[in-house]
Design an enzyme around this catalytic site. Sequence first.
Site: not given
Ligand code: A3D
Length: 318
Positions: A12, A14, A175
């Site tokens: 999401q 990315g 955070h």
């Molecule tokens: P999501 O949409 O699940 O995307 C994560 C992606 O990572 C998926 O497409 C997976 O296939 C991929 N992935 C898993 N393992 C690997 C690997 N080994 N190498 C490469 N890619 C891989 O999640 P998202 O985009 O919503 O969130 C991503 C992260 O950001 C999560 O850990 C959230 O908790 C975090 N996040 C942080 C904040 C901050 O403010 C710090 C805010 C919101 C989300």
Amino acid sequence: MRKKISLIGAGQIGGTLAHLIALKELADVVLFDVAEGLAKGKALDIAQSSGVSGFNSSIIGTNNYEDIKNSDVIIITAGVPRKPGMNRDDLLEINLKIIKQVAEGIKKNSPNSFIICITNPLDVIVMALQKYSNLPTSMIVGMAGILDTSRFKYFLSQELKISINKINSLVLGGHGDTMVPSLNHTIIDGKSLTQYVKDKKISQEKLDSIIDRTRKGGAEIVKLLEKGSAFYAPAASGVDMAESYIKDLKKTLPCAAHLNGEYNVKGLYVGVPVVIGKNGVEKILELELNDQEIDNFKKSVKAVDELFNLAKKIDPKL
Ligand code: A3D
């Protein structure tokens, strides 16, 4: 030549990062994910919007780390997000394993990049990333404070019925639920938020509820979405950091940075205001905090430290 930004994780956040970067023509984009089709599909979809939006940035999807070589910036969102009822710390074990792979991939293929980590639990994961990769601390930084500050500013602007652009603010610390919005360093139309409370322009009770809502801002969205966590505002915050590095804007931004004695913290990543320019984290600004803020900051540092100790139990190599 256009700069290059690689995004590790095409979920999401990315995907949103890729779209925002392309729309701004900030850089060419490599969208990497272990789920190859996801990265390639999103890259193709965004590339096909260029005919309408008129951008010239190139964008490719891949599951091959070699494609990230010579990136100017790498933004990491690889990992698992929260489900309703979970807190960020519940993600520690699984995301530690993922960040270890990512650290190895970056070290081998693009060790000179400016690296922005977004994966949760943020402060501990960025710390682990630095330890696993052993790359310079000035080139590895975590995104959280910009998002937390933006949430705080938004809630304040809604309550005070003023433009968000009239509010300058800073949220410090880890955070998590212990983050520290600084009232003295929140300036609205030239006056501090502390003064606003004294002048009764906002009640202490209302302000407390806004601080609480900011601290739980991520959970509120997780609950509403039912699946996944916030991604538009986190992606916009990551772009702000990448842009300050690429364009050498030297913006002061609250980020999770490696402290080496600043704020009396040594060897830990915590949210503080930093200057980001062409050399990465060029400066850590030490703000004057009042007693209560110092107290809250200490509590927040303690929470990060405890979670990092847990990470060390999971992987003694840390
Ligand atoms: P999501 O949409 O699940 O995307 C994560 C992606 O990572 C998926 O497409 C997976 O296939 C991929 N992935 C898993 N393992 C690997 C690997 N080994 N190498 C490469 N890619 C891989 O999640 P998202 O985009 O919503 O969130 C991503 C992260 O950001 C999560 O850990 C959230 O908790 C975090 N996040 C942080 C904040 C901050 O403010 C710090 C805010 C919101 C989300």
